[in-house]
Design an enzyme around this catalytic site. Sequence first.
Site, PDB file in Angstrom:
ATOM      1  N   LYS A  53       0.837  -1.201   0.000  1.00  0.00           N
ATOM      2  CA  LYS A  53       0.000   0.000   0.000  1.00  0.00           C
ATOM      3  C   LYS A  53       0.873   1.253   0.000  1.00  0.00           C
ATOM      4  O   LYS A  53       0.627   2.195  -0.751  1.00  0.00           O
ATOM      5  CB  LYS A  53      -0.936  -0.009   1.229  1.00  0.00           C
ATOM      6  CG  LYS A  53      -2.037  -1.052   1.108  1.00  0.00           C
ATOM      7  CD  LYS A  53      -2.774  -1.288   2.419  1.00  0.00           C
ATOM      8  CE  LYS A  53      -3.751  -2.459   2.286  1.00  0.00           C
ATOM      9  NZ  LYS A  53      -4.431  -2.796   3.525  1.00  0.00           N
ATOM     10  N   GLN A  97      -4.424  -1.423   9.764  1.00  0.00           N
ATOM     11  CA  GLN A  97      -4.332  -2.761   9.181  1.00  0.00           C
ATOM     12  C   GLN A  97      -4.922  -3.790  10.157  1.00  0.00           C
ATOM     13  O   GLN A  97      -4.505  -3.871  11.310  1.00  0.00           O
ATOM     14  CB  GLN A  97      -2.858  -3.082   8.866  1.00  0.00           C
ATOM     15  CG  GLN A  97      -2.662  -4.388   8.121  1.00  0.00           C
ATOM     16  CD  GLN A  97      -3.281  -4.403   6.723  1.00  0.00           C
ATOM     17  OE1 GLN A  97      -3.206  -3.412   5.984  1.00  0.00           O
ATOM     18  NE2 GLN A  97      -3.925  -5.495   6.361  1.00  0.00           N
ATOM     19  N   ASP A 120     -10.971   2.968   4.264  1.00  0.00           N
ATOM     20  CA  ASP A 120     -11.332   1.546   4.174  1.00  0.00           C
ATOM     21  C   ASP A 120     -12.854   1.380   4.132  1.00  0.00           C
ATOM     22  O   ASP A 120     -13.356   0.320   3.777  1.00  0.00           O
ATOM     23  CB  ASP A 120     -10.771   0.782   5.389  1.00  0.00           C
ATOM     24  CG  ASP A 120      -9.554  -0.055   5.029  1.00  0.00           C
ATOM     25  OD1 ASP A 120      -9.348  -0.325   3.831  1.00  0.00           O
ATOM     26  OD2 ASP A 120      -8.810  -0.435   5.953  1.00  0.00           O
TER      27      ASP A 120
END
Length: 285
Positions: A53, A97, A120
């Site tokens: 990422k 994460q 997200d």
Amino acid sequence: MTAAILDGKALAEELRATFKARVAALTAQGQRPGLAVILVGEDTASEVYVRNKVNACEAAGIFSQKITYPADVAPGTVLLKIAELNFDPAIHGILVQLPLPRQFDEKAVLAAIAPEKDVDGFHAENVGALAQGAPRFIPCTPYGVMKMLAAHNINLAGKEAVVIGRSNIVGKPMTLLLINAGATVTVCNSKTRDLALHTRRADILVAALGKPRFITADMVKPGAVVIDVGINRLPEGGKLCGDVDFENVKAIASLITPVPGGVGPMTVAMLLANTIESAERKNQP
Ligand code: NAP
């Protein structure tokens, strides 16, 4: 029939080329998109995902900040960092994460992220907006799947779609997107009786269960579009494979995603898209 391949790697590269111009335009206006990624612990898979990422951000000209903590960090320390990032004008997207170590209440962590920086799309406010058909951020993996379907002009209205998996990260948002697009959607889970009865009816089959090569050719309707979200590591040799028995299913499907090179690269691309969209929204007069 042999299925055409839905090449996520190629589509992701195409998209990323278009992102560069958007990032350059925002940067020129003093609004360079910025993403903060928080990684807790030393999980190898998570470290790889975060590295991908961050590298993808750099390649697109997006500012990225990687913040790491040891596995035994106090949740309060991470929550304090999120609060700081919520007010940081250089940051348009915050990503934690998952999974987090045991001492964390994952819901509380996701709730701490400012909804307008929740790239997200896991914050309850953003899940609600998606459910209402007016999304702010679409979770990256299902967003990538929708882009792949759109790139191949798959009209979803009136189609039978079957999603295998009901996780908050993949299955549920995927289901909402398909519903919003006018498909008739069935969602299966580990308790589903006679899974094949459902999958054989699917014009669009999305496998997100996390079981290597679980979906076999006899479970797929001839001509179906098969989207394989699964990423599994085979015990022998550690090779990656999806949830679909690709070699045999490709003989009867019309379109199929490979693993690797299908949904995975699109997930990273859509994270960049969400970060850029966030900066563009902030840049509106
Ligand atoms: P998850 O949280 O473990 O959810 C798996 C879902 O599949 C659950 O809802 C489970 O049902 C269901 N399931 C398990 N076995 C089943 C069976 N035999 N029949 C029907 N349903 C079954 O996993 P996830 O986070 O959604 O991820 C799913 C897969 O996608 C994993 O392989 C993951 O690595 C991969 N993934 C890929 C990407 C990407 O970028 N390509 C992104 C995220 C995830 P219950 O709810 O009843 O337990």
